[in-house]
Enzyme design. Structure first.
Site, short mmCIF file in Angstrom:
data_model
loop_
_atom_site.label_atom_id
_atom_site.label_comp_id
_atom_site.label_asym_id
_atom_site.label_seq_id
_atom_site.Cartn_x
_atom_site.Cartn_y
_atom_site.Cartn_z
CE LYS A 118 49.45 -4.13 21.16
NZ LYS A 118 49.91 -2.75 21.09
CE LYS A 201 55.05 -5.75 13.56
NZ LYS A 201 54.04 -4.71 13.38
CE LYS A 204 58.46 -1.18 19.96
NZ LYS A 204 58.82 0.05 19.29
#
Ligand code: TRP
Length: 340
Positions: A118, A201, A204
C-alpha cells in the site's frame, strides 16, 4: 499455569471505504451469514478507524459506514443474532491498540507485506496509522477474546501478527489471558478476482469500475460488466483441473459456483463445452437474480438512516459490554492504576 479455555467467538471486520462489491459479498459477508447460522457468537464490525489510515472524505465515510451496515443486513446478517457495529463507537479498540503498539516489535511490523504494497514508493508520506494498522486489527480481535476470524488470504499475515502479539503479551506478563486466534481463510472458490485481470483481487479501490460488480449496480450494469469481462477464446472445460492456467475463466466459474452454492465441478458438469458467449448470459442472469433482492433491500434500508444508526448504537452497546471488562483486566495486568 492452567490453560484457559476460551469459548468460541467469531470476529471479523470490513472497511467502510467506498461501496460494497461482489467480492465483499461472496468472499466475506455470505460466509459471515453462514457462521451466524451455526449458533456461535458472531461479531461483525465496520472498521471506520482503519478506513482513515488513508484519506476519507468525512461525508463519504459516514455514508459508506451506513451503507455497509445496510449491506450486512440485506445480505442476511441479523443484528439480533450477530453483534453489528462500527468500530469508533467502541473506544476500547483504540485503547487496546495502544497497548499492542507497545507489545509489537518494529521488526515484526516492518515485515508486513500489505503495508509495503500500500505504501509503495510513497512510504515517507503515508500516515503512521497505515503502518500501525495491524496492531489495531489485533486489538479488534483480541478485545473480544475472539477465537476465530474469517478473512481473505491477504489478511493471513495480520492474523499471524495477532497471534504473535497475544503470545508475547501472555509471556511478558506471565498470564494466559489472550487466546491464540485461528484464521478461517476463504477457499480459492470464494476469492473473487477483477473482471479485467484474473490475477488481481476484485477491489473497490480499482480505478476501473468495469473491474468489479458493485452491490448497488442495476441489472443492466451487471449484465454489461459480465459481458465485457476479460476471458480467453476457449470453451469451458468439463472439470476444474482444466481451469488451472485460465485465471479469468476460473474467476467467472468460481463466481457462478459461489452464487449458485454449487462446487466448480458441478458447474462444469453442466456448463463444460460451452463458449463464453453462452456462459456469460447464464452468469449475468444468476448474478442479477441473487444480487438484485440485496441491492433493493439496501436501498430501502438506506432511506431510514436513523434506524441504521439505532442498530449500530445497539450493536456498539453489546460489543462494549464484552470489551470493557477485557480492557479493564488488561490494564490491571499491565499495571495501570484504575481508581474510578
Ligand atoms: N484488515 C481487514 C481488511 O482489510 C479489515 C479488518 C480490520 C479486520 N480489523 C479486522 C478483519 C479484524 C478481521 C478482523 O480486510
Amino acid at each position: 499455569m492452567t490453560e484457559v479455555v476460551h469459548t468460541p467467538r467469531v470476529f471479523s471486520g470490513i472497511q467502510p471505504s467506498g461501496g460494497l462489491t461482489l467480492g465483499n459479498y461472496l468472499g466475506a459477508i455470505k460466509r459471515f451469514v453462514t457462521m451466524q447460522e451455526t449458533g456461535i457468537e458472531t461479531i461483525y464490525c465496520m472498521v471506520d478507524l482503519h478506513a482513515i489510515t488513508v484519506w476519507q472524505d468525512p461525508a463519504n465515510l459516514a455514508r459508506a459506514t451506513r451503507e455497509l451496515c445496510a449491506g450486512f443486513i440485506a445480505s442476511g446478517i441479523d443484528p439480533e443474532k450477530s453483534i453489528l457495529f462500527n468500530q469508533s463507537q467502541v473506544p476500547e479498540h483504540a485503547q487496546l491498540g495502544w497497548i499492542f503498539n507497545c507489545v509489537a516489535r518494529m521488526g515484526w511490523m516492518n515485515r508486513m507485506t500489505q503495508f509495503k504494497d500500500k505504501a509503495g514508493k510513497n512510504a515517507e508520506a503515508v500516515s503512521v496509522g497505515l503502518f500501525s494498522y495491524p496492531t489495531l486489527m489485533a486489538a479488534d480481535i483480541l478485545i473480544y477474546h475472539s477465537t476465530h476470524v474469517p478473512v481473505g488470504e491477504d489478511q493471513k499475515q495480520h492474523i499471524e501478527l495477532t497471534r504473535d502479539i497475544a503470545t508475547k503479551f501472555n509471556n511478558d506478563y506471565g498470564v494466559d489471558f489472550f487466546p491464540i486466534t485461528e484464521p478461517v481463510i476463504e477457499g480459492a472458490a470464494t476469492r473473487v478476482m477483477s473482471l479485467r485481470d484474473g490475477s488481481r483481487k476484485m477491489s473497490k479501490s480499482d480505478p476501473s469500475d468495469a473491474s468489479r460488480i458493485n452491490m448497488t449496480d442495476d441489472a443492466d450494469t451487471i449484465a454489461k460488466k459480465i459481458r465485457k469481462a476479460k476471458t480467453d477464446p476457449d470453451a469451458l472445460p468439463s472439470e476444474a483441473a482444466g481451469l488451472a492456467d485460465r485465471p479469468e475463466a476460473r474467476n467467472l466459474v468460481n463466481i457462478y459456483a459461489a452464487l449458485a452454492d454449487m462446487t466448480v465441478d458441478q458447474v462444469l458438469a453442466e456448463a463444460g463445452g460451452k463458449q463464453f458467449g453462452a456462459f456469460k448470459p447464464m452468469l449475468a442472469d444468476l448474478a442479477v437474480a441473487k444480487l438484485s433482492p440485496i441491492s433493493t433491500e439496501m436501498a430501502r434500508l438506506m432511506q431510514d438512516t436513523a434506524e441504521i444508526d439505532r442498530i449500530l448504537g445497539r450493536g456498539a452497546d453489546r460489543a462494549q459490554a464484552i470489551a470493557a471488562p477485557i480492557l479493564a483486566k488488561t490494564y490491571d495486568i499491565v499495571g495501570m492504576v484504575r481508581s474510578r
